[in-house]
Design a protein around this motif. Sequence first.
Motif, PDB file in Angstrom:
ATOM      1  N   MET A  52     -22.786  89.539 -74.275  1.00 14.05           N
ATOM      2  CA  MET A  52     -23.834  88.521 -74.181  1.00 14.05           C
ATOM      3  C   MET A  52     -24.417  88.271 -75.568  1.00 14.05           C
ATOM      4  N   THR A  53     -24.719  87.014 -75.866  1.00  9.94           N
ATOM      5  CA  THR A  53     -25.272  86.704 -77.171  1.00  9.94           C
ATOM      6  C   THR A  53     -26.720  87.134 -77.258  1.00  9.94           C
ATOM      7  N   GLU A  54     -27.219  87.230 -78.502  1.00 15.94           N
ATOM      8  CA  GLU A  54     -28.622  87.607 -78.694  1.00 15.94           C
ATOM      9  C   GLU A  54     -29.540  86.618 -78.007  1.00 15.94           C
ATOM     10  N   ARG A  87     -20.020  84.505 -66.272  1.00 18.92           N
ATOM     11  CA  ARG A  87     -19.613  85.399 -67.357  1.00 18.92           C
ATOM     12  C   ARG A  87     -19.290  84.641 -68.645  1.00 18.92           C
ATOM     13  N   GLU A  88     -18.518  83.555 -68.555  1.00 17.47           N
ATOM     14  CA  GLU A  88     -17.997  82.888 -69.748  1.00 17.47           C
ATOM     15  C   GLU A  88     -18.913  81.784 -70.263  1.00 17.47           C
ATOM     16  N   VAL A  89     -19.568  81.066 -69.356  1.00 14.58           N
ATOM     17  CA  VAL A  89     -20.432  79.955 -69.770  1.00 14.58           C
ATOM     18  C   VAL A  89     -21.860  80.443 -70.002  1.00 14.58           C
ATOM     19  N   LEU A  90     -22.412  81.149 -69.023  1.00 13.22           N
ATOM     20  CA  LEU A  90     -23.805  81.593 -69.109  1.00 13.22           C
ATOM     21  C   LEU A  90     -23.945  82.959 -69.770  1.00 13.22           C
ATOM     22  N   GLU A  91     -22.828  83.640 -69.993  1.00 13.76           N
ATOM     23  CA  GLU A  91     -22.772  84.902 -70.742  1.00 13.76           C
ATOM     24  C   GLU A  91     -23.589  86.019 -70.092  1.00 13.76           C
ATOM     25  N   ARG A 110     -22.490  74.474 -73.505  1.00 19.78           N
ATOM     26  CA  ARG A 110     -22.746  73.744 -72.252  1.00 19.78           C
ATOM     27  C   ARG A 110     -21.971  72.429 -72.229  1.00 19.78           C
ATOM     28  N   ARG A 111     -21.950  71.720 -73.358  1.00 17.35           N
ATOM     29  CA  ARG A 111     -21.200  70.454 -73.404  1.00 17.35           C
ATOM     30  C   ARG A 111     -19.697  70.698 -73.284  1.00 17.35           C
ATOM     31  N   GLU A 112     -19.228  71.723 -73.963  1.00 18.32           N
ATOM     32  CA  GLU A 112     -17.804  72.055 -73.916  1.00 18.32           C
ATOM     33  C   GLU A 112     -17.355  72.325 -72.485  1.00 18.32           C
TER      34      GLU A 112
END
Length: 338
Positions: free
Chosen positions: A1-3, A167-171, A141-143
């Motif tokens: 997950m990103t910061e 998992r992949e979009v919302l991390e 989100r746009r991608e």
Amino acid sequence: MTEAATDVTATDVRDVPRNAAELEASLARHRTELTGYCYRMLGSGFEAEDAVQETLVRAWRAFDRFEGRAAFRSWLYRIATNVCLDLLNGRNRRARPMDLQAASTASAPLPGALPEVTWLEPIPDGRVVPEDADPAEVATRRETVRLAFMSALQHLPPRQRSVLILREVLEWHASEVAELLGTTVASVNSALQRARATLAAANVTESDVYAPLSEEQRDLLKRYVDAFERYDLESLTSLLRDDATLSMPPYDLWLRGHAEIQAWMLGTGSGCRGSRLLPTVANGSPAFGQYRPAADGGYEPWALQVIEISGGQIVGLNNFLDTDRWFPLFGLPPRLDP
């Protein structure tokens, strides 16, 4: 997950509403991201809006039983997931014309229109992309609302689709997804692996994302509009990649390549001559409202064009013809004066 994603979750834990006014404000703050999630699950902006509305209604009714053991945002996503899974139960996936049959020829007769539930539908970016989010998050989100990616998502079983998006979009962490779905981390990881394999096999077409557009992309679209409005098909097709496609839901007929697209536009599609285009944005891509000349003067709605660009060329011309649905949704005027 990103910061950034971790910070959102931490903030969410602290931001549990304490009364009806705070609950209403919190639900409003989450509406856009929930709509994006439901849109990726369902493939229809109208169904996504209905699913979010049902989610908010259920949240209102159940809030007195919310015990705060999970983040408020996670609780909302659990409700939204259940709503979407209920809607998808036993239903066929939404598709693009390219998913249904092989490419046609320009001489093929126009088939009968298929029902609305057949089609993957476009949506304005503003309905599904929180513009106040971190720039990297906005880009993701746009991608992940591009038409090609959305089409690939529809090949996944509903629970796999949910796992991949979370998992992949919302991390989200695997443990968070497991808690939301009432399953195990191992099951989540297995579902994610299968979903990734399905997407890889789908060979998702790459296209540039409106981020906003580069000078080169803006110039390409300017030349496209000029060629289309002049109906200079030699100039127009010179902007297309050799294997570019043209589709037109609610018809399942679609075309591939310069020769077929040009022949169609000079034949069955020749009524588009003299059209005007108004710019908008759909599914992370540049788009246009197309207006054809009206018999009594002025211009009347004909199609919402969603343009897919890759490598400095146009790779997809997606014409959604049900303008009674699309033009109000995108804020496009019902008619243009002469």
